[in-house]
Design an enzyme around this catalytic site. Structure first.
Site, PDB file in Angstrom:
ATOM      1  N   TRP A 100      -3.642   6.593 -10.880  1.00  0.00           N
ATOM      2  CA  TRP A 100      -3.256   5.686  -9.799  1.00  0.00           C
ATOM      3  C   TRP A 100      -3.024   4.270 -10.315  1.00  0.00           C
ATOM      4  CZ3 TRP A 100      -1.077   8.303  -6.369  1.00  0.00           C
ATOM      5  CH2 TRP A 100      -1.562   9.569  -6.019  1.00  0.00           C
ATOM      6  N   ASP A 169      -7.826  -1.331  -5.639  1.00  0.00           N
ATOM      7  CA  ASP A 169      -7.520  -0.073  -4.967  1.00  0.00           C
ATOM      8  C   ASP A 169      -8.839   0.682  -4.821  1.00  0.00           C
ATOM      9  OD1 ASP A 169      -6.782   2.461  -4.180  1.00  0.00           O
ATOM     10  OD2 ASP A 169      -5.332   2.797  -5.803  1.00  0.00           O
ATOM     11  N   LYS A 193      -9.229   9.780   1.751  1.00  0.00           N
ATOM     12  CA  LYS A 193     -10.255  10.232   0.819  1.00  0.00           C
ATOM     13  C   LYS A 193     -11.627  10.169   1.472  1.00  0.00           C
ATOM     14  CE  LYS A 193      -6.912  10.546  -2.095  1.00  0.00           C
ATOM     15  NZ  LYS A 193      -6.359   9.442  -2.822  1.00  0.00           N
TER      16      LYS A 193
HETATM   17  C1  LIG Z   1      -4.988   9.110  -3.438  1.00  0.00           C
HETATM   18  C2  LIG Z   1      -4.971   7.809  -4.095  1.00  0.00           C
HETATM   19  C3  LIG Z   1      -3.842   6.970  -4.041  1.00  0.00           C
HETATM   20  C4  LIG Z   1      -2.551   7.365  -3.361  1.00  0.00           C
HETATM   21  O1  LIG Z   1      -2.686   7.316  -2.011  1.00  0.00           O
HETATM   22  P1  LIG Z   1      -1.437   7.525  -1.020  1.00  0.00           P
HETATM   23  O2  LIG Z   1      -2.094   7.254   0.279  1.00  0.00           O
HETATM   24  O3  LIG Z   1      -0.996   8.939  -1.195  1.00  0.00           O
HETATM   25  O4  LIG Z   1      -0.408   6.563  -1.380  1.00  0.00           O
HETATM   26  C5  LIG Z   1      -3.928   5.733  -4.651  1.00  0.00           C
HETATM   27  N1  LIG Z   1      -5.038   5.337  -5.283  1.00  0.00           N
HETATM   28  C6  LIG Z   1      -6.135   6.111  -5.358  1.00  0.00           C
HETATM   29  C7  LIG Z   1      -7.342   5.613  -6.074  1.00  0.00           C
HETATM   30  C8  LIG Z   1      -6.133   7.369  -4.760  1.00  0.00           C
HETATM   31  O5  LIG Z   1      -7.222   8.143  -4.832  1.00  0.00           O
END
Ligand SMILES: *Cc1c(COP(=O)(O)O)cnc(C)c1O
Length: 356
Positions: A100, A169, A193
C-alpha cells in the site's frame, strides 16, 4: 441461521456480530421512521444524527482535539493516495513498508516529485524501519507512512518523527489502539478493514488543511479537502449506510472500554497466535518480531502442499480467509477488532493439531 464462520478475511472483514444484529433489526424500519436508512435523504434530521453520531463516537474514542475534524469520503484509501499530494503539495517523503505504501508513492509520483526515503522491498517487507534508518529531507512537504501493512503483516509500534506534517494510512489498524491524533496532520482509513463496510473512507484532518486550500490549483473541486469540509462530507451524496455502520462499530468499541481496552484485547489475541506459530515445528512467521502486526498475522508452513492441506482443513472447521495475499503467499490471519478471541483460539488449536 447458518453457523457463523470464524472470519479471518483481510478486508472487507469481520464486523461485530452485535452491530450486524442492530443493522438487521433496523434495516427495514430505521428507528421507527417507517423506512430504511438507505431510503432516507442524506439531508434529513435522522441522517444528520447518524453522521454527527459517527463523528462524535470517533472523537471520543481518539480524544480528537478541536484543531482537527472528521470527514467521510469515498474512493477508498486509494483516492487519498492522490488527494494528499494534490492538497498538501508535491514533494512528500514516503516510507515504503509494503504494497500500500508502494501504491501511495507511485500515485504521488503521477502528480509531481515524491521521495521514497526508505524501502523494505529488498528485505521482503519483513521489517519496520528504525529512526536511524530514516533520513527525512527537511524540505519535503510532508512525511507519509502506513501504520499497519495489511499484506506483509508488519506494524509501526511508534510513529516516525520529523518536523514535517505527518500523514498516515491507518486503514488496517484504525480504532485498534490509542493514537495521539494531535501529532498528525492527516490520518485516513478505508473503513472495510476494522471500522465498517467498504465504500467509505474516514479522514481525520487538521483544520489548517481542511479549511484553507493551498494545493495544486488544477486540483478538481471534488478532490479538495476544503470542498468536503465546507459541505460537511456531503458535497456529493455520502455513503449513508456505511457511515451508520461506522457509528455503530465506534460505539461498540466505546462500549468495550475504548481504544485502550480493545488494544489490550488485540495484544492478547495476537500473542496467542504468535506463540503457537513460534513454537510450531512447521511454521515460520513472515515479519521480524519487533515489527509484528497485531492485526494481520502472516506466516508460512514448511511446504506449499502442507499450507494447502491446512487451508482445506480450516475450511472444514468453518475458518475462512486464511490464504496469504497472492504477492506474499503462505498464510495470513487477519484478527481485527471484531474477530472474537474464540476464533483465534480455534485457529491456534487447529495449528497445534496440525503438527504431524
Ligand atoms: C486495503 C488497504 C488500502 C486500500 O484501500 P481501498 O479502500 O481499497 O482503496 C490502502 N491501505 C491499506 C493499509 C490497506 O489495508
Amino acid at each position: 441461521m447458518t453457523e457463523r464462520k470464524h472470519n479471518f478475511n483481510a478486508g472487507p472483514a469481520a464486523l461485530p456480530f452485535s452491530v450486524l444484529k442492530t443493522v438487521h433489526e433496523q434495516l427495514l424500519d430505521f428507528e421507527e421512521n417507517g423506512l430504511s436508512l438507505m431510503e432516507m435523504s442524506h439531508r434529513s434530521a435522522e441522517f444528520d444524527e447518524v453522521i454527527e453520531g459517527a463523528k462524535a463516537a470517533l472523537t471520543t474514542l481518539y480524544e480528537i482535539p478541536d484543531t482537527h475534524e472528521v470527514m467521510f469520503m469515498q474512493g477508498g484509501a486509494s483516492l487519498q493516495f492522490a488527494m494528499i499530494p494534490l492538497n498538501l503539495g508535491a514533494g512528500g517523503a514516503y516510507i515504503n513498508t509494503g504494497t500500500w505504501s508502494t501504491r501511495a508513492v507511485a500515485e504521488a509520483k503521477t502528480i509531481g516529485v515524491a521521495h521514497e526515503i526508505w524501502s523494505g522491498k529488498d528485505g521482503g517487507f519483513r521489517r519496520i524501519p528504525t529512526a536511524a534508518d530514516l533520513a527525512v529531507p527537511a524540505d519535503a512537504t510532508y512525511l507519509h507512512y502506513t501504520s499497519n501493512n495489511t499484506i506483509y503483516g508488519t506494524q509501526f509500534q511508534t510513529r516516525p518523527t520529523s518536523n514535517l506534517p505527518l500523514v498516515c494510512d491507518m486503514s488496517s489498524d484504525f480504532i485498534s489502539r490509542p493514537v495521539d491524533v494531535s501529532a498528525y496532520d492527516l490520518i485516513y482509513a478505508g473503513a472495510q478493514k476494522n471500522a465498517g463496510p467498504s465504500g467509505v473512507t474516514i479522514v481525520i484532518i487538521k483544520k489548517s488543511i481542511s479549511r484553507v486550500f493551498s494545493g495544486d490549483p488544477k486540483t478538481p473541486k471534488i478532490m479538495r479537502y476544503v470542498t468536503q469540509a465546507e459541505k460537511g462530507s456531503m458535497y456529493n451524496t455520502p455513503n449513508t449506510f456505511g457511515i451508520w455502520i461506522i457509528k455503530l462499530v465506534a460505539e461498540w468499541v466505546l462500549s468495550k472500554g475504548g481504544l485502550g481496552a480493545i488494544h489490550t484485547e488485540n495484544q492478547e489475541k495476537a500473542e496467542m497466535l504468535y506463540d503457537v506459530i513460534d513454537a510450531h515445528p512447521r511454521c515460520t512467521g513472515h515479519a521480524e518480531v519487533t515489527g509484528r502486526s497485531l492485526m494481520n498475522v502472516t506466516f508460512r508452513m514448511d511446504s506449499e502442499a502442507r499450507e494447502k492441506a491446512f487451508l482445506a482443513h480450516c475450511t472444514e472447521q468453518n475458518m475462512i480467509g486464511l490464504k496469504g495475499h497472492r504477492s506474499v503467499g503462505g498464510l495470513r490471519a487477519s484478527i481485527y477488532n471484531a474477530v472474537p478471541k474464540e476464533s483465534v483460539a480455534n485457529l491456534c488449536q487447529a495449528l497445534s493439531e496440525f503438527r504431524s
